[in-house]
Design a protein around this motif. Structure first.
Motif, PDB file in Angstrom:
ATOM      1  N   UNK A 100     -22.154  13.628 -17.840  1.00  0.00           N
ATOM      2  CA  UNK A 100     -22.064  12.722 -18.982  1.00  0.00           C
ATOM      3  C   UNK A 100     -22.113  13.529 -20.276  1.00  0.00           C
ATOM      4  N   UNK A 101     -21.190  13.235 -21.159  1.00  0.00           N
ATOM      5  CA  UNK A 101     -21.182  13.852 -22.486  1.00  0.00           C
ATOM      6  C   UNK A 101     -21.733  12.818 -23.471  1.00  0.00           C
ATOM      7  N   UNK A 114      -9.422  14.940 -23.713  1.00  0.00           N
ATOM      8  CA  UNK A 114      -8.297  14.348 -22.991  1.00  0.00           C
ATOM      9  C   UNK A 114      -7.418  15.450 -22.395  1.00  0.00           C
ATOM     10  N   UNK A 115      -7.098  16.452 -23.213  1.00  0.00           N
ATOM     11  CA  UNK A 115      -6.235  17.532 -22.746  1.00  0.00           C
ATOM     12  C   UNK A 115      -6.898  18.297 -21.591  1.00  0.00           C
ATOM     13  N   UNK A 124     -13.691  12.035 -18.012  1.00  0.00           N
ATOM     14  CA  UNK A 124     -15.024  12.294 -18.573  1.00  0.00           C
ATOM     15  C   UNK A 124     -15.750  10.986 -18.835  1.00  0.00           C
ATOM     16  N   UNK A 125     -16.978  10.903 -18.384  1.00  0.00           N
ATOM     17  CA  UNK A 125     -17.849   9.820 -18.818  1.00  0.00           C
ATOM     18  C   UNK A 125     -18.497  10.262 -20.122  1.00  0.00           C
ATOM     19  N   UNK A 156      -7.241   6.718 -24.320  1.00  0.00           N
ATOM     20  CA  UNK A 156      -7.094   8.019 -23.655  1.00  0.00           C
ATOM     21  C   UNK A 156      -7.561   7.883 -22.199  1.00  0.00           C
ATOM     22  N   UNK A 157      -6.634   8.116 -21.296  1.00  0.00           N
ATOM     23  CA  UNK A 157      -6.897   7.822 -19.892  1.00  0.00           C
ATOM     24  C   UNK A 157      -7.933   8.700 -19.215  1.00  0.00           C
ATOM     25  N   UNK A 158      -8.202   9.871 -19.764  1.00  0.00           N
ATOM     26  CA  UNK A 158      -9.163  10.762 -19.116  1.00  0.00           C
ATOM     27  C   UNK A 158     -10.549  10.712 -19.761  1.00  0.00           C
ATOM     28  N   UNK A 159     -10.761   9.657 -20.548  1.00  0.00           N
ATOM     29  CA  UNK A 159     -12.086   9.457 -21.146  1.00  0.00           C
ATOM     30  C   UNK A 159     -12.542   8.038 -20.855  1.00  0.00           C
ATOM     31  N   UNK A 160     -13.748   7.948 -20.358  1.00  0.00           N
ATOM     32  CA  UNK A 160     -14.326   6.643 -20.044  1.00  0.00           C
ATOM     33  C   UNK A 160     -15.573   6.466 -20.911  1.00  0.00           C
TER      34      UNK A 160
END
Ligand SMILES: *Cc1c(COP(=O)(O)O)cnc(C)c1O
Length: 237
Positions: A100-101, A114-115, A124-125, A156-160
């Motif tokens: 978790x960030x 995202x990149x 990423x959570x 952004x699909x890679x960030x939750x």
């Protein structure tokens, strides 16, 4: 010497867990709903391993290099939290071990995450850091800009987005900062009503060594405790 440290560490952890438990019960909450993140910046891996043996499973680091160095040494089975100001140029070192960030505070950082997420195949959570107190020295999105910020990041699909984080101003009397925690909770309730896709308000990360009980009374689900467990930090040059 090691033995003494060991006993002290064990006692500290027990005391903090008791205090977490009591604060939760006072607020009519289930103590099991609160995650204790042991903040281990400047703490050496052998001490962290002892803390692990005493049941600590969540470690918080604010420097990416320190996280990498320690994550290489300490066996799996723990969760790593990135809690401090995260420099964009350090994102390339983050990897799958990050759980978790806590400190997403700007678009530039979201884009870098995202990149990196696309590159290594990781979602990423993250928690969005909110500058509730409005102190100029504090990082964080201002409450007024939060909705717009979340709307952009949620695309952004890679960030939750899993919740919010704040750091209260330091005061001698931690009662003075109760309003900061109460306000973050209120902000979370408001933003959840917006029903933004790809976002939920599962976690509120608030409360440190000197104010975690008040944060729990006001709804914290994650507390970040360093010095009350590991002792005062000594920063080497
Ligand atoms: C250092 C730090 C903590 C822990 O602070 P203590 O007062 O030692 O408990 C919590 N959160 C963040 C973001 C930190 O940098």
């Amino acid at each position: 010497m090691i033995q003494e440290e060991n006993i002290q560490l064990k006692q500290n952890l027990e005391t903090i867990r008791d205090r977490i438990r009591n604060a939760a019960l006072r607020a009519g909450r289930n103590p099991d709903d609160i995650i204790l993140v042991g903040v281990t910046k400047t703490v050496e891996p052998d001490i962290m391993r002892q803390a692990y043996d005493f049941g600590l499973r969540d470690f918080g680091e604010n420097r990416v290099q320190e996280f990498i160095r320690k994550a290489d040494i300490i066996d799996s089975g723990c969760r790593w939290h990135i809690i401090g100001r995260l420099q964009t140029n350090k994102v390339k070192y983050l990897d799958h071990r990050v759980s978790l960030i806590h400190s997403l505070d700007r678009e530039e950082l979201a884009k870098a995450l995202q990149a990196r997420g696309e590159k290594i195949g990781k979602v990423w959570d993250v928690l969005v850091q909110v500058n509730v107190s409005g102190e100029e020295t504090k990082a964080g999105v201002s409450p007024e800009n939060l909705k717009d910020f979340v709307s952009v990041v949620s695309k952004l699909g890679n960030i939750h987005i899993k919740g919010l984080m704040t750091i209260a101003p330091y005061t001698e009397d931690s009662e003075e900062v109760r309003w900061v925690f109460r306000e973050l909770r209120k902000i979370a309730v408001d933003i959840e009503r917006e029903r933004i896709e790809n976002m939920n308000m599962e976690f509120l990360s608030m409360g440190m060594s000197n104010d975690f009980e008040i944060a729990i009374e006001e709804g914290a689900s994650i507390v970040r405790v360093g010095s009350a467990i590991f002792g005062e930090r000594v920063y080497l040059p």
